[in-house]
Design an enzyme around this catalytic site. Structure first.
Site, PDB file in Angstrom:
ATOM      1  N   LYS A   1       0.875  -1.246  -0.030  1.00  0.00           N
ATOM      2  CA  LYS A   1       0.009  -0.066   0.233  1.00  0.00           C
ATOM      3  C   LYS A   1       0.946   1.181  -0.044  1.00  0.00           C
ATOM      4  O   LYS A   1       0.601   2.149  -0.813  1.00  0.00           O
ATOM      5  CB  LYS A   1      -0.918   0.073   1.373  1.00  0.00           C
ATOM      6  CG  LYS A   1      -2.095   0.972   1.344  1.00  0.00           C
ATOM      7  CD  LYS A   1      -2.909   0.865   2.412  1.00  0.00           C
ATOM      8  CE  LYS A   1      -3.794  -0.497   2.207  1.00  0.00           C
ATOM      9  NZ  LYS A   1      -4.735  -0.501   3.336  1.00  0.00           N
TER      10      LYS A   1
ATOM     11  N   GLY B   1      -8.472  -7.351   4.439  1.00  0.00           N
ATOM     12  CA  GLY B   1      -9.388  -7.451   5.569  1.00  0.00           C
ATOM     13  C   GLY B   1      -8.688  -8.206   6.961  1.00  0.00           C
ATOM     14  O   GLY B   1      -9.208  -8.525   7.852  1.00  0.00           O
TER      15      GLY B   1
ATOM     16  N   CYS C   1       7.349 -37.475  -5.121  1.00  0.00           N
ATOM     17  CA  CYS C   1       5.973 -38.138  -4.979  1.00  0.00           C
ATOM     18  C   CYS C   1       5.418 -37.838  -3.728  1.00  0.00           C
ATOM     19  O   CYS C   1       4.190 -38.121  -3.797  1.00  0.00           O
ATOM     20  CB  CYS C   1       6.047 -39.355  -5.342  1.00  0.00           C
ATOM     21  SG  CYS C   1       6.838 -40.853  -4.232  1.00  0.00           S
TER      22      CYS C   1
ATOM     23  N   TYR D   1      11.368 -34.454 -12.462  1.00  0.00           N
ATOM     24  CA  TYR D   1       9.961 -34.421 -12.270  1.00  0.00           C
ATOM     25  C   TYR D   1       9.302 -34.097 -11.009  1.00  0.00           C
ATOM     26  O   TYR D   1      10.167 -34.332  -9.773  1.00  0.00           O
ATOM     27  CB  TYR D   1       9.279 -35.509 -13.046  1.00  0.00           C
ATOM     28  CG  TYR D   1       9.323 -36.829 -12.382  1.00  0.00           C
ATOM     29  CD1 TYR D   1       8.545 -37.264 -11.247  1.00  0.00           C
ATOM     30  CD2 TYR D   1      10.567 -37.495 -12.605  1.00  0.00           C
ATOM     31  CE1 TYR D   1       8.563 -38.181 -10.492  1.00  0.00           C
ATOM     32  CE2 TYR D   1      10.749 -38.857 -11.911  1.00  0.00           C
ATOM     33  CZ  TYR D   1       9.626 -39.192 -10.791  1.00  0.00           C
ATOM     34  OH  TYR D   1       9.675 -40.417 -10.146  1.00  0.00           O
TER      35      TYR D   1
END
Length: 878
Positions: free
Chosen positions: A24, A103, A832, A852
């Protein structure tokens, strides 16, 4: 010695200072630089917040002095004086973390008002009503945020005064009514605190700054940070900004707007405003706001200026903006701008549109979408046939799309506790507030009676991808008695309702939901992700159905097929149990013979679904007792089925009981004890691959994964069994079939001796669930009982089973990768565990050089996008 700077005027900062000034503050500074009308002020940095906690929750003298210097400069800029009874400067105090946390933290408006300055404001503006309206708002907000007196107690007083006068809205109260409200508010303060409401504006300011710092660690902020991977040491900045007033009459107002529709992504201004109101009125939903288009009729000059600035801001930030604005007596001010929260559908459309409009490159667009958001695209909508038969009982605003069905509950606490018991829950509230965050997270859908499309409920639900219907005023709710009335019927706690977040419809029955179809913008966006990423994405899938689903979501193989999941089927469990309670090897082999054709068929189905894609099959992993009954009745039934005595069976089951089964007789240890299990599973894997290769012509290379290895000799022992059986079957078949034998790295010892283990392993797959469990030394099934205390005390910031602990478990992964590659340069490396679908963990796996990641089918798109973002970020850092 140079004094560290903790406070910056808006004119001293810019957009690149986000980490220091918060999102902000950085954007207020940037808008000031762009010449956009911004009420001036200053930002107290995130470093000041961190120092506040380091100093034992005290604001140090040097920070106080810098705040006072900046306040004096703001007085010069505005021509007003803080605490002056004739021309008082009033300010707002707002939090502003470096990432948007809508919020989650607190705001105080109209600070600087007291019994004297309120009269000065009344004289200056010629509007006594406005002055006392501002004062009563300040007392309520300051008492709630800085002191901790419940907001509800003030609202009850306001409601009483309205009731006495017989009016519905705050705006119907005149100056005399509001003076009464102020007196009653101050009496409430004395009653609660035992002292008068503070009249010194500087005391008010320092208490408010401290309250914003404290709000960084309030329970709802901690929950939000954990959900969104925000570290606690970032802290929040505080923005002190001179007030402009939207409640100064019919030529004043306040609003919230987005440069594109945050629900659909459509390129048009989307927003709401209220005439004669302050900012919190729009967000709290106490009055129903007007659409922004109506401003063109009411204040055409302001509308034109607003549209011009909105277009400039979007072009400048190259993203959809969420803006707050106030009009004070015909003059427009921008109070903030930020990249707007949006639904997943909108995020994809906006990203693709911005590329096609020439604003962004494909790589920039890929970084604009939060991977976790894609989750909401993969979730159900209502069954079309059932929907045709259903009649809505009420209609609200379609605040966040999707479909939800569940039992209705009236408090966040109840919603959370019912969700934990396995119920699907709809949270209904008059209006949500940040305190409701845990209930909102637990709910399938959120329904509010008040509030617009930019209310708290709407913004938070959209960010989470949760279905939300807001502002449903047709429903009469009685929160105390936990009932609501819609279309003349009373619904109570625990009744089923359904919400359609795309239309705003509410239904008084349970409606079946169906899986979504993915196409259009999603397809194009994911193609871009696939072009960029280097990390492959596989799925954890145990059935042909899961495998097909995974392929549909873009999986490039299976990284984990858990063979034990196939054994729990009703037609198989008797043979599994027979095998477990067998007295000798012959009996065990006979039982395994029964399982062989079943297991082979499973693998045939999976190979066919995956076609030429790689499939990693993990051999039997869990402790054997998991397959056996525990209830007396079930043991009796099994003893009859197997033709053995109840006593004998019961003692066998008891003998298999382990004190710590997750670290007991499981994984490769089962094969060391019972080699015939690995023989049967090898036979099933290889015979299925040969069958599919002959029948379908797919080039299948089975990947056999041995679980729970902690010693290279263990792996060698099991691998020798696999190779002997596999080679025999392949030789007899006459088919040329290659296969790999690797292991799961899930025991810390395997990670530190990975160079030795790599001599026997063609691949490593990191089972990060167990690796985390064993590294931390606590059970993932029981840790939920104590982890909340760790979060509250800032010992842990996140659940290490959800997001990889990079400092501990991550070091073991990196060590194993480096050691493994030393021994076997081209060793295939994957993961995995659950972390394979967590974006921050995926980025880590990309950086340590895995080939992977593998995750559940529904998380495959998330992993694909996270892998693409990791590739883009690592390229830009080189």
């Amino acid at each position: 010695m140079e004094v560290k700077k903790y406070v910056y005027l808006f004119s001293e900062g810019n957009a690149s200072m986000r980490n220091l000034l918060g999102g902000k503050g950085a954007n207020l500074a940037e808008m000031t630089n762009l010449g956009i009308p911004v009420p001036q002020g200053f930002t107290i940095t995130t470093e000041a917040c961190t120092k506040y906690y380091e100093d034992g929750e005290i604001i140090s003298e040097d920070i106080i002095n810098q705040i006072m210097e900046a306040l004096a400069k703001t007085e010069e800029i505005t021509g007003k004086k803080f605490g002056d009874k004739d021309n008082p400067l009033l300010v707002s105090v707002r939090s502003g973390a470096r990432v948007s946390m809508p919020g989650m933290m607190d705001t105080i408006l109209n600070l600087g008002l007291n019994d004297e300055t309120v009269q000065g404001i009344a004289k200056l503006t010629g509007n006594e009503r406005f002055a006392y309206d501002s004062y009563r708002r300040f007392i309520q907000m300051f008492s709630d945020v800085a002191i901790g007196i419940e907001k509800r107690k003030f609202e009850d007083i306001l409601d009483e005064v309205k009731e006495e006068k017989g009016v519905e809205y705050d705006t119907d109260l005149d100056a005399e009514d509001l003076k009464k409200v102020v007196i009653k508010y101050k009496k409430l303060y004395v009653k609660e605190m035992g002292e008068e409401f503070p009249q010194d504006p500087k005391e008010q300011l320092m208490s408010s700054v401290q309250a914003v710092f404290k709000s960084w660690n309030n329970p709802r902020a901690i929950v939000y940070r954990r959900l969104n991977d925000i570290p606690s040491n970032w802290g929040t900045a505080v923005n002190v900004q001179s007030m402009v007033f939207g409640n100064m009459g019919e030529n004043s107002g306040t609003g919230v707007a987005f440069t594109r529709d945050p629900a659909t992504g459509e390129k048009k201004i989307f927003g709401e405003y209220l005439i004669n109101a302050q900012g919190e009125d729009v967000v709290a939903g106490i009055r129903t706001p007007q659409p922004i288009s109506r401003l063109e009729q009411e204040l055409p000059q302001c509308y034109k200026q607003f549209m011009d600035i909105a277009a400039r801001l979007e072009a400048h930030y190259k993203d959809m903006q969420d803006m707050e604005f106030t009009i004070e007596q015909g003059k427009l001010y921008f109070l903030q701008t930020r990249n707007g929260k949006r639904t997943a559908q909108a995020a994809l459309k906006i990203a693709v549109d911005l590329v096609e409009e020439g604003v962004l490159t494909k790589e920039e667009a890929l970084l604009k979408v939060e991977p976790k958001q894609l989750d909401s695209l993969l979730h159900p909508t209502f069954d079309a046939e059932e929907l045709k038969k259903a009649t809505p009982i009420a209609k609200g605003l379609p605040a966040s799309p999707g479909a939800a069905c569940g039992k209705v509950y009236f408090t966040a606490q109840e919603a959370k506790s019912r969700h934990e018991k396995g119920e699907k829950v709809i949270l209904i509230r008059l209006e949500t507030s940040p305190e409701d965050i845990e209930g909102m997270v637990a709910a399938e859908g959120i329904l509010t009676i008040r509030g617009g499309m930019t209310s708290h409920a709407a913004v938070v639900a959209r960010g989470m991808g949760t279905c939300c219907v807001a502002g449903c005023g047709e429903i009469k709710i009685d929160e105390e008695n936990k009932t609501f009335i819609a279309s003349g019927k009373t619904y109570k706690e625990g009744d089923y309702i359904s919400l359609d977040g795309s239309t705003g419809n509410v239904y008084g029955t349970a409606i079946k939901t169906v899986a979504p179809e993915i196409s259009g913008y999603f397809g194009k966006f994911m193609e871009w992700a696939d072009e960029v990423r280097t990390l492959k994405v596989r799925a954890n899938a145990d059935t042909p159905k899961d495998a097909k689903q995974a392929v549909q979501f873009g999986a490039e193989g299976i990284g984990l097929c858990r063979t034990e999941h196939m054994f729990f089927n009703e037609d198989r469990i008797p043979a599994v149990r027979e095998m477990i309670v067998s007295e000798d090897e012959d009996q065990r082999r006979r039982a395994l013979e029964k399982l062989l054709p079943m297991q082979r068929e499973d693998f045939i189905g999976i190979y066919e679904a995956m076609e030429d894609r790689p499939v990693t099959i993990r051999f039997l992993d869990p402790p054997l007792h998991e397959f056996l009954p525990t209830e007396e009745e079930d043991i009796k039934e099994l003893s009859e089925d197997m033709g053995i005595s109840y006593e004998h069976l019961k003692s066998t089951i008891q003998s298999l009981h382990e004190f710590n089964p997750m670290m007991g007789h499981r994984g490769c240890r089962l094969t060391v004890s019972y080699p015939e299990i690995a023989e049967m599973q090898t036979r099933a894997v290889i015979e299925a691959a040969i069958h599919v290769k002959k029948e379908k012509g797919y080039d299948i290379v089975p990947e056999i994964m041995i679980p729970l290895v902690g010693e290279a000799k263990e792996l060698k022992y099991v691998k020798d069994i696999v190779v002997k059986i596999a080679d025999e079957i392949i030789a007899k078949s006459g088919v040329d079939l290659k296969y790999l034998v690797g292991t799961m790295i899930e025991v810390p010892r395997a990670a530190v001796t990975a160079d030795e283990i790599a001599k026997e392993a063609d691949f490593f797959s990191f089972g990060t669930n167990d690796l985390t469990q064993m590294t931390f030394g606590f059970s993932r099934d029981d840790s939920g009982k104590f982890l909340n205390s760790y979060y509250e005390k800032n010992i842990y910031e996140f659940d290490p089973f959800q997001k990889l602990d990079q400092d501990g478990v991550g070091k073991l992964v990196k060590m194993a990768v480096d050691l493994g590659k030393k021994t076997r340069e081209n060793i295939k490396l994957g993961i995995c565990g659950e972390h394979g679908g967590d974006p921050s963990s995926v980025e880590f796996f990309h950086n340590v050089g895995l080939n992977y990641v593998s995750c559940s089918p529904f998380r495959v798109p998330i992993a694909r996008l996270a892998a693409a973002q990791a590739a883009i970020k690592s390229k830009s850092q080189k």
